[in-house]
Design an enzyme around this catalytic site. Structure first.
Site, short mmCIF file in Angstrom:
data_model
loop_
_atom_site.label_atom_id
_atom_site.label_comp_id
_atom_site.label_asym_id
_atom_site.label_seq_id
_atom_site.Cartn_x
_atom_site.Cartn_y
_atom_site.Cartn_z
NE ARG A 41 -39.92 -19.64 -36.30
CZ ARG A 41 -39.76 -20.64 -37.19
NH1 ARG A 41 -40.69 -20.85 -38.12
NH2 ARG A 41 -38.71 -21.43 -37.14
CD GLU A 185 -28.38 -25.56 -34.94
OE1 GLU A 185 -27.96 -24.40 -35.08
OE2 GLU A 185 -29.59 -25.84 -34.90
CE LYS A 227 -29.40 -24.44 -31.67
NZ LYS A 227 -29.78 -23.04 -31.71
CB SER A 269 -36.80 -26.74 -29.53
OG SER A 269 -36.97 -25.64 -30.39
N GLY A 270 -36.06 -28.02 -32.50
CA GLY A 270 -36.33 -28.76 -33.72
C GLY A 270 -37.78 -28.97 -34.12
N GLY A 271 -38.72 -28.25 -33.50
CA GLY A 271 -40.13 -28.45 -33.85
C GLY A 271 -40.92 -29.10 -32.73
NE ARG A 304 -38.58 -24.36 -34.92
CZ ARG A 304 -38.40 -25.42 -35.72
NH1 ARG A 304 -39.40 -25.82 -36.49
NH2 ARG A 304 -37.26 -26.05 -35.74
C1 5MM Z 1 -34.07 -19.75 -34.87
O1 5MM Z 1 -33.87 -20.55 -36.00
C2 5MM Z 1 -32.51 -20.62 -36.44
C3 5MM Z 1 -32.34 -20.12 -37.81
O2 5MM Z 1 -33.01 -20.89 -38.75
P1 5MM Z 1 -32.96 -20.44 -40.33
O3 5MM Z 1 -31.54 -20.37 -40.75
O4 5MM Z 1 -33.74 -21.52 -41.02
O5 5MM Z 1 -33.64 -19.14 -40.44
C4 5MM Z 1 -31.99 -22.06 -36.28
O6 5MM Z 1 -30.70 -22.23 -36.76
C5 5MM Z 1 -31.96 -22.36 -34.84
O7 5MM Z 1 -30.86 -21.75 -34.22
C6 5MM Z 1 -31.87 -23.83 -34.52
O8 5MM Z 1 -32.23 -24.67 -35.54
C7 5MM Z 1 -32.71 -24.11 -33.30
O9 5MM Z 1 -33.98 -23.58 -33.46
P2 5MM Z 1 -35.21 -24.44 -32.96
O10 5MM Z 1 -36.43 -23.61 -33.30
O11 5MM Z 1 -35.15 -25.74 -33.69
O12 5MM Z 1 -35.01 -24.62 -31.46
#
Ligand code: 5MM
Length: 351
Positions: A41, A185, A227, A269-271, A304
């Site tokens: 990021r 999640e 989640k 949000s997943g992308g 994200r």
């Molecule tokens: C913020 O991203 C979290 C940590 O990801 P990594 O373990 O890959 O570093 C991730 O678990 C996050 O909490 C969820 O997937 C939701 O994030 P998004 O960006 O998909 O909303």
């Protein structure tokens, strides 16, 4: 209610904290990017991933004026829970003082699942009881564990769904034992060319197994947050669906698999883009408003989709902090409005 560093949380406290995490108009910021993810990021804005830069960026988010109006909790990475802000106050304490609950990612990441090429299982159960006790001392109020499920040819396998559901439930039970609210999640990835119906089918199967395991492990449903992913066609699917189609299919799948005792569902949000994630959440809450009261709160726990414009506005410069905070405050507000089905895309011009 016991606060920072307390090891005396009762079941009632856990239930109260879970309700607080999904209070109307509010949602959760996922700022728990692990070392590799935050490096990616920050590389996107040409900022080196040093401990100081990671601290400055997260501090910027947490000290955003008024963020507490729409942010009920923040998921932290281990490093952040131990960090001190530039004013000498611990970042977890800073959040507590703003009325925001700090949480902690406790999984050790998704690793290749033996015997299932292309699939992953999340690790981190060994020694978790001891780590949780330390996280309580450090001021965490809740935990998070993310399972990753891939859709592909012949995927997911039952073995993958089962192994991840079992780990999620074991983690959730240990978290509650420690007095912490578990965020459960199970993420079905958007990668691939599958359509909406395939995502619905896989999400439903993942949720069904997850709740079966949560029941087996005696997890208190009233004291946890789910989640999940939204039900979406894969990124490479030629037919992408309307906001209303996604909302209707997602709510239908959840309605079939999530017990009414669960206080809230906080989507990842997943992308999706920031505005897509907000519009989908808004449409789901509008749908529920029209259909009558829903058993659970429909909220957000975006990473994200809450941070993308703030990160772009910041670019590692102290003189951009105010602009970055304004961008984050705007996203938090838009999603806060979406919690009540009161968001409109025209409001995006406000910032
Ligand atoms: C913020 O991203 C979290 C940590 O990801 P990594 O373990 O890959 O570093 C991730 O678990 C996050 O909490 C969820 O997937 C939701 O994030 P998004 O960006 O998909 O909303």
């Amino acid at each position: 209610m016991p606060q920072i560093g307390s090891s005396k949380m009762t079941k009632l406290d856990i239930v109260a904290n879970a309700a607080r995490m999904v209070a109307p108009g509010k949602g959760i910021l996922a700022a728990d990017e692990s070392t590799g993810t935050i490096e990616k990021r920050l590389a996107g804005i040409d900022v080196p991933s040093t401990e100081a830069n990671r601290r400055d960026y997260r501090q910027l988010l947490f000290t955003t004026p008024g963020a507490e109006a729409h942010i009920s909790g923040v998921i932290l990475f281990d490093e952040t829970l131990r960090q001190t802000g530039s004013n000498g106050v611990g970042l977890a304490k800073l959040l507590w003082d703003k009325g925001i609950l700090p949480g902690i990612k406790v999984d050790a990441g998704a690793k290749g699942l033996a015997g299932s090429p292309g699939e992953m299982v999340t690790e981190g159960l060994d020694g978790l009881r001891e780590r949780l006790a330390e996280y309580v001392e450090l001021g965490a109020a809740f935990t998070k564990w993310r399972a990753v499920i891939t859709i592909g040819a012949g995927l997911p396998t039952q073995a993958c769904l089962q192994a991840n559901a079992h780990a999620l439930a074991r983690y959730a039970a240990l978290s509650q034992e420690a007095g912490l609210v578990p965020i459960v999640e199970p993420e079905v990835l958007m990668d691939g060319d599958h359509d909406l119906e395939r995502c619905a089918e896989v999400t439903e199967a993942a949720l069904q197994l997850t709740f079966r395991e949560l029941f087996n492990q005696k997890v208190l449903l009233e004291g946890m947050i789910l989640k999940p992913n939204m039900v979406l066609a894969g990124k490479n699917c030629a037919r992408q669906n309307s906001i209303e189609e996604v909302a209707a299919r997602t709510v239908a799948v959840l309605g079939r698999q999530v017990p009414a005792a669960v206080p809230g569902i906080a989507f990842l949000s997943g992308g999706q883009s920031e505005q897509e994630a907000t519009a989908h959440l808004n449409a789901m809450n509008q749908l529920r408003n029209n259909l009558g009261p829903s058993p659970w709160q429909l909220s957000f726990s975006y990473g994200r989709a809450l941070q993308a414009s703030a990160l772009q506005a910041w670019r590692g410069r102290a003189d951009n902090v105010e602009a970055a905070q304004a961008a984050f405050a705007h996203r938090a507000k838009m999603n806060g409005l979406a919690r009540g089905g009161e968001y409109d895309a025209t409001m995006e011009q406000e910032v």
